[in-house]
Write a protein that holds these residues in place. Structure first.
Motif: not given
Length: 191
Positions: A58-68
């Motif tokens: 899986s990719p590294n997410y460079h942001f807070d997914q909970s914001e989306i």
């Protein structure tokens, strides 16, 4: 403002970003052989990541997914209740759908589609060619949802369903075009 996602497959710090400036851009500028692409949804970005990096789980997410997730919830909370309709516009000459839409007011939407404005749009040209042959396009409701967000998801699912059948509808949304291209490319590579 609608979110946009940037997938960096080859760059300083691969993964998925939710911004260009201060995010993906700094990881690809000056990087020889950088591979990256933008998408209108996180789901499309994740699919492309998987296709381009099958060996990576899986990719590294460079942001807070909970914001989306919070952004999606706030949009859904503000919307008007349905019913909302997902519909197809069908060419009576071939019985093939060429457009998928969604609306709260089906009669108004039909009138809008049949009006001559926005003649440059591909589906409007298709409607004009049907009418030139003395026929009218057919409108078929294929789903009903209670919220606009659910209806928009339904519309996208129908675009995908038709693409899996090999039908390229003429929807103009970038997200729809991305799904169609992705599915048809996958279908063609599996044949």
């Amino acid at each position: 403002m609608k979110s946009k996602f940037y997938v960096v497959v080859m760059g300083e710090n691969p993964g998925i970003y939710n911004k260009w400036d201060g995010g993906a851009k700094q990881n690809v500028e000056g990087y020889t052989g950088a591979v990256y692409k933008s998408f209108s949804t996180l789901e499309l970005a994740e699919i492309w990541w998987t296709q381009m990096s099958p060996e990576t789980q899986s990719p590294n997410y460079h942001f807070d997914q909970s914001e989306i997730f919070t952004e999606i919830q706030s949009i859904e909370a503000e919307e008007e209740q349905g019913p909302y309709y997902t519909y197809l516009i069908i060419d009576p000459r071939t019985q093939m759908p060429f457009y998928v839409g969604q609306t709260h007011d089906m009669e108004h939407r039909k009138i809008s589609h049949l009006h001559d404005s926005y003649k440059h749009r591909a589906y409007k040209k298709w409607i004009a060619s049907i009418r030139k042959d003395g026929l009218e396009p057919e409108f078929q409701i294929v789903d009903t949802q209670q919220t606009k967000a659910d209806s928009l998801r339904s519309e996208t699912e129908w675009v995908k369903k038709l693409a899996y059948q090999g039908i390229r509808v003429l929807n103009g949304w970038r997200e729809h075009k991305e799904w169609i291209d992705l599915i048809l490319r996958e279908k063609n590579s599996n044949q």
